[in-house]
Design an enzyme around this catalytic site. Structure first.
Site, PDB file in Angstrom:
ATOM      1  N   HIS A   1     -12.060  -4.310   0.654  1.00  0.00           N
ATOM      2  CA  HIS A   1     -10.803  -3.659   0.264  1.00  0.00           C
ATOM      3  C   HIS A   1     -10.993  -2.142   0.217  1.00  0.00           C
ATOM      4  CE1 HIS A   1      -7.256  -2.753  -2.221  1.00  0.00           C
ATOM      5  NE2 HIS A   1      -6.797  -3.922  -1.805  1.00  0.00           N
TER       6      HIS A   1
ATOM      7  N   PHE B   1       0.794  -1.234   0.000  1.00  0.00           N
ATOM      8  CA  PHE B   1       0.000   0.000   0.000  1.00  0.00           C
ATOM      9  C   PHE B   1       0.826   1.284   0.000  1.00  0.00           C
ATOM     10  CE2 PHE B   1      -2.992  -3.140   1.771  1.00  0.00           C
ATOM     11  CZ  PHE B   1      -4.030  -3.000   0.866  1.00  0.00           C
TER      12      PHE B   1
END
Length: 219
Positions: free
Chosen positions: A186, A75
């Site tokens: 998500h 990320f």
């Protein structure tokens, strides 16, 4: 001791010929493909967060496949790179959850989390430029599954954040009697409004860590 040696001592597959062969395979693929992240960043998640310091695991799927984005942490992107949509949504949730919508300026480089014990682990550690998921059958998951399973078995009181179906498929590797397992959709724009926003995983993790007399994370 080098942090990766700390991992190799605890997760046997990291010291096996299997891991060595896979690293060589990736190196040889680089002769004909552009692969992210660069070789020196490949095991960066492990280098920045030693095995015995892990207090949180955030599981990603595979690295960003755009130029300059991937640097070995799920990320995360280096400072100065445009904020990817999923990371923007992560920051949005942290702002609402932890900072009551008055957050500090967030750096897109999440190594500040890594140094606090947050393992930012992608299930697949490499990707070919411009081809999302292109290395998912290369064999990384045997290694990353072993990392998750060994952390679950040999450590206690870790908070695991599983976002989306792919991360949640790893739940069977985690003993939820010893650890906190948090699940949501998500954070990508396609799903974030269906339950990532409002999941409060960041404050819930800190509450759990404090209850177990562990240091909360400064998100």
């Amino acid at each position: 001791m080098h942090p990766v040696h700390n991992w190799r001592e605890n997760v046997s597959i990291l010291g096996d010929p299997y891991a060595e062969t896979l690293l060589h395979t990736v190196e040889s693929l680089r002769e004909t493909q552009t692969i992210y992240p660069q070789q020196t960043d490949l095991l960066r998640a492990l280098e920045l967060t030693p095995f015995d310091r892990v207090s949180v695991v955030i599981l990603g799927q595979d690295p960003y496949h755009g130029e300059g984005q991937a640097h070995g942490l799920a990320f995360s992107v280096p400072d100065g790179i445009k904020v990817p949509p999923s990371l923007r949504n992560i920051f949005k949730e942290i702002a609402a959850d932890v900072y009551a919508d008055n957050p500090p300026a967030f750096s897109t480089d999440l190594s500040r989390w890594s140094s606090q014990g947050v393992l930012l682990l992608n299930a697949t550690l490499t990707v070919e430029a411009g081809k999302a998921g292109s290395h998912q059958k290369l064999g990384w998951q045997k290694i990353t599954d072993a990392i998750i399973e060994t952390l679950s078995r040999r450590r206690s009181h870790i908070a695991f954040m599983l976002w989306g179906a792919h991360a949640q498929s790893k739940r069977a590797l985690i003993d939820d009697r010893r650890h906190l397992v948090l699940e949501s959709v998500h954070p990508s724009p396609l799903s974030a409004y269906r339950g990532f926003f409002g999941c409060r995983h960041f404050s819930r993790t800190n509450t759990y860590l404090q209850a177990k007399r562990r240091t909360p994370v400064i998100w």
